[in-house]
Design a protein around this motif. Sequence first.
Motif, PDB file in Angstrom:
ATOM      1  N   HIS A  10     -79.705 -35.866   3.458  1.00  0.00           N
ATOM      2  CA  HIS A  10     -80.160 -34.638   2.761  1.00  0.00           C
ATOM      3  C   HIS A  10     -80.341 -33.462   3.473  1.00  0.00           C
ATOM      4  CE1 HIS A  10     -82.656 -33.529  -1.186  1.00  0.00           C
ATOM      5  NE2 HIS A  10     -82.246 -32.619  -0.647  1.00  0.00           N
ATOM      6  N   ALA A  11     -81.102 -33.766   4.642  1.00  0.00           N
ATOM      7  CA  ALA A  11     -81.514 -32.672   5.659  1.00  0.00           C
ATOM      8  C   ALA A  11     -80.262 -32.088   6.273  1.00  0.00           C
ATOM      9  CB  ALA A  11     -82.659 -33.323   6.783  1.00  0.00           C
ATOM     10  N   VAL A  12     -79.295 -32.986   6.599  1.00  0.00           N
ATOM     11  CA  VAL A  12     -78.004 -32.216   7.261  1.00  0.00           C
ATOM     12  C   VAL A  12     -77.497 -31.265   6.305  1.00  0.00           C
ATOM     13  CG1 VAL A  12     -75.593 -32.817   7.905  1.00  0.00           C
ATOM     14  CG2 VAL A  12     -77.660 -34.059   8.878  1.00  0.00           C
ATOM     15  N   TRP A  13     -77.215 -31.719   4.990  1.00  0.00           N
ATOM     16  CA  TRP A  13     -76.886 -30.880   3.971  1.00  0.00           C
ATOM     17  C   TRP A  13     -77.647 -29.667   3.819  1.00  0.00           C
ATOM     18  CZ3 TRP A  13     -75.293 -35.279  -0.038  1.00  0.00           C
ATOM     19  CH2 TRP A  13     -74.132 -35.638   0.150  1.00  0.00           C
ATOM     20  N   ASP A  14     -78.792 -29.582   3.832  1.00  0.00           N
ATOM     21  CA  ASP A  14     -79.658 -28.607   3.741  1.00  0.00           C
ATOM     22  C   ASP A  14     -79.403 -27.437   4.606  1.00  0.00           C
ATOM     23  OD1 ASP A  14     -80.944 -29.139   1.299  1.00  0.00           O
ATOM     24  OD2 ASP A  14     -82.877 -29.822   2.109  1.00  0.00           O
ATOM     25  N   LEU A  15     -79.417 -28.078   6.069  1.00  0.00           N
ATOM     26  CA  LEU A  15     -78.990 -27.008   7.240  1.00  0.00           C
ATOM     27  C   LEU A  15     -77.779 -26.547   7.016  1.00  0.00           C
ATOM     28  CD1 LEU A  15     -80.569 -26.093   9.557  1.00  0.00           C
ATOM     29  CD2 LEU A  15     -79.827 -27.908  10.996  1.00  0.00           C
ATOM     30  N   ASN A  16     -76.855 -27.251   6.597  1.00  0.00           N
ATOM     31  CA  ASN A  16     -75.592 -26.846   6.444  1.00  0.00           C
ATOM     32  C   ASN A  16     -75.384 -25.432   5.617  1.00  0.00           C
ATOM     33  OD1 ASN A  16     -74.321 -28.275   8.338  1.00  0.00           O
ATOM     34  ND2 ASN A  16     -73.497 -29.783   6.924  1.00  0.00           N
ATOM     35  N   LYS A  17     -76.160 -25.839   4.384  1.00  0.00           N
ATOM     36  CA  LYS A  17     -76.347 -24.678   3.341  1.00  0.00           C
ATOM     37  C   LYS A  17     -76.963 -23.636   3.927  1.00  0.00           C
ATOM     38  CE  LYS A  17     -77.670 -25.018  -0.641  1.00  0.00           C
ATOM     39  NZ  LYS A  17     -78.523 -25.175  -1.757  1.00  0.00           N
ATOM     40  N   GLU A  18     -78.005 -23.681   4.869  1.00  0.00           N
ATOM     41  CA  GLU A  18     -78.686 -22.634   5.403  1.00  0.00           C
ATOM     42  C   GLU A  18     -78.006 -21.671   6.557  1.00  0.00           C
ATOM     43  OE1 GLU A  18     -82.422 -22.317   8.317  1.00  0.00           O
ATOM     44  OE2 GLU A  18     -82.661 -23.695   6.613  1.00  0.00           O
ATOM     45  N   ASP A  19     -77.105 -22.354   7.224  1.00  0.00           N
ATOM     46  CA  ASP A  19     -76.503 -21.738   8.485  1.00  0.00           C
ATOM     47  C   ASP A  19     -75.000 -21.779   8.169  1.00  0.00           C
ATOM     48  OD1 ASP A  19     -75.845 -24.295   9.224  1.00  0.00           O
ATOM     49  OD2 ASP A  19     -77.156 -24.175  11.184  1.00  0.00           O
ATOM     50  N   GLY A  20     -74.359 -22.319   7.224  1.00  0.00           N
ATOM     51  CA  GLY A  20     -72.956 -22.304   7.097  1.00  0.00           C
ATOM     52  C   GLY A  20     -72.398 -23.444   8.078  1.00  0.00           C
ATOM     53  N   GLY A  21     -72.903 -24.508   8.672  1.00  0.00           N
ATOM     54  CA  GLY A  21     -72.650 -25.340   9.536  1.00  0.00           C
ATOM     55  C   GLY A  21     -71.790 -26.345   8.898  1.00  0.00           C
ATOM     56  N   ASN A  22     -71.081 -27.148   9.915  1.00  0.00           N
ATOM     57  CA  ASN A  22     -70.189 -28.259   9.311  1.00  0.00           C
ATOM     58  C   ASN A  22     -70.329 -29.510  10.116  1.00  0.00           C
ATOM     59  OD1 ASN A  22     -67.882 -29.255   7.971  1.00  0.00           O
ATOM     60  ND2 ASN A  22     -66.620 -29.158   9.766  1.00  0.00           N
ATOM     61  N   ARG A  23     -71.804 -29.979   9.906  1.00  0.00           N
ATOM     62  CA  ARG A  23     -72.495 -31.059  10.360  1.00  0.00           C
ATOM     63  C   ARG A  23     -72.005 -32.173   9.463  1.00  0.00           C
ATOM     64  NH1 ARG A  23     -75.912 -27.172  10.598  1.00  0.00           N
ATOM     65  NH2 ARG A  23     -76.607 -26.529  12.512  1.00  0.00           N
ATOM     66  N   LYS A  24     -71.792 -33.366  10.243  1.00  0.00           N
ATOM     67  CA  LYS A  24     -71.491 -34.464   9.508  1.00  0.00           C
ATOM     68  C   LYS A  24     -72.525 -35.511   9.705  1.00  0.00           C
ATOM     69  CE  LYS A  24     -66.317 -33.779   9.199  1.00  0.00           C
ATOM     70  NZ  LYS A  24     -66.506 -32.536  10.049  1.00  0.00           N
ATOM     71  N   PHE A  25     -72.694 -36.517   8.843  1.00  0.00           N
ATOM     72  CA  PHE A  25     -73.813 -37.575   9.349  1.00  0.00           C
ATOM     73  C   PHE A  25     -72.936 -39.014   8.911  1.00  0.00           C
ATOM     74  CE2 PHE A  25     -74.587 -36.059   4.737  1.00  0.00           C
ATOM     75  CZ  PHE A  25     -74.337 -37.430   4.121  1.00  0.00           C
ATOM     76  N   ILE A  26     -73.580 -40.029   9.588  1.00  0.00           N
ATOM     77  CA  ILE A  26     -73.351 -41.397   9.408  1.00  0.00           C
ATOM     78  C   ILE A  26     -74.817 -42.057   8.961  1.00  0.00           C
ATOM     79  CG2 ILE A  26     -72.562 -43.586  10.145  1.00  0.00           C
ATOM     80  CD1 ILE A  26     -70.583 -42.024  11.972  1.00  0.00           C
ATOM     81  N   LEU A  27     -75.010 -42.725   7.853  1.00  0.00           N
ATOM     82  CA  LEU A  27     -76.231 -43.492   7.679  1.00  0.00           C
ATOM     83  C   LEU A  27     -76.050 -44.977   7.596  1.00  0.00           C
ATOM     84  CD1 LEU A  27     -77.675 -40.965   4.642  1.00  0.00           C
ATOM     85  CD2 LEU A  27     -77.697 -40.619   7.109  1.00  0.00           C
ATOM     86  N   VAL A  28     -76.910 -45.485   8.175  1.00  0.00           N
ATOM     87  CA  VAL A  28     -76.776 -47.189   7.835  1.00  0.00           C
ATOM     88  C   VAL A  28     -78.095 -47.666   7.584  1.00  0.00           C
ATOM     89  CG1 VAL A  28     -76.313 -49.117   9.475  1.00  0.00           C
ATOM     90  CG2 VAL A  28     -75.456 -47.095  10.291  1.00  0.00           C
ATOM     91  N   GLN A  29     -77.666 -48.492   6.340  1.00  0.00           N
ATOM     92  CA  GLN A  29     -78.981 -49.038   5.838  1.00  0.00           C
ATOM     93  C   GLN A  29     -78.554 -50.487   5.169  1.00  0.00           C
ATOM     94  OE1 GLN A  29     -82.301 -48.244   5.279  1.00  0.00           O
ATOM     95  NE2 GLN A  29     -82.204 -50.157   4.597  1.00  0.00           N
ATOM     96  N   LEU A  30     -79.408 -51.506   5.484  1.00  0.00           N
ATOM     97  CA  LEU A  30     -79.263 -52.974   4.980  1.00  0.00           C
ATOM     98  C   LEU A  30     -79.600 -52.935   3.561  1.00  0.00           C
ATOM     99  CD1 LEU A  30     -81.064 -54.713   8.188  1.00  0.00           C
ATOM    100  CD2 LEU A  30     -78.583 -54.616   7.694  1.00  0.00           C
ATOM    101  N   ASP A  31     -78.932 -53.996   3.076  1.00  0.00           N
ATOM    102  CA  ASP A  31     -79.371 -53.999   1.571  1.00  0.00           C
ATOM    103  C   ASP A  31     -80.706 -54.674   1.606  1.00  0.00           C
ATOM    104  OD1 ASP A  31     -77.103 -53.170   0.927  1.00  0.00           O
ATOM    105  OD2 ASP A  31     -75.851 -55.303   0.539  1.00  0.00           O
TER     106      ASP A  31
END
Length: 224
Positions: free
Chosen positions: A22-43
């Motif tokens: 969520h934070a990565v997308w917010d920052l991309n919206k703010e400065d026009g960036g193209n950051r990508k993320f990988i999230l890892v979460q167990l079930d």
Amino acid sequence: KIGSTPNSLILDFFAGSGTTGHAVWDLNKEDGGNRKFILVQLDEEVQDEEIKKEFPTVADICIERLKRVSEKYKKENNNQDFGFKVFKLDKSNFNLKDEFEFDPSEDKEELKKKYLEWLGMWVEQPLVPNWKEIDVIYEVMLKEGLNLNSKIEKIKIKDDEFYYVKDETQNLDFYISLKDKFSPETIEEIRTSKYKGKMFVFLDKALTDSDKINLSAFVRLKVI
């Protein structure tokens, strides 16, 4: 803001509800960036009984959050990419990776019979029961070193359907079809200059020995 540049790849090993994404997308919206993320979460099981009815695991909450944020931001800004993919760790789709298990105390003749049956299973059926086309495609992508964000496009060669997979970052690509049979016209079309040197993946049983010889002279042929 402190730990990334506009083109960074951000990895979060403990994604929880997806705050980092969520934070990565917010920052991309703010400065026009193209950051990508990988999230890892167990079930990990959700403890709250009411929430659990709709979202049994923490991973489910994470996925749902990202879906909602993605839909909202796409409506607000069509020029940026707010898409994401979800992968779940699983066993291979290929029977070859299975191991033969045996009980040393078992009768030798019975053991031999079971072993021969097991050998026949993965020779005759290279893929596990109930395999899904898209799962096999992604596994081939991994085996061939392509990015999981590679583009997957459905195409036709003559009257037969294929998937064309393209990793634009590494300039790698391949064609794959998991049909049981192909028309002679399709085989001839693949042997033209348009596809020369390209990688093609087929089920072994879908090609005759003659097809394999003819195709190998023009394309990088791989069979499953």
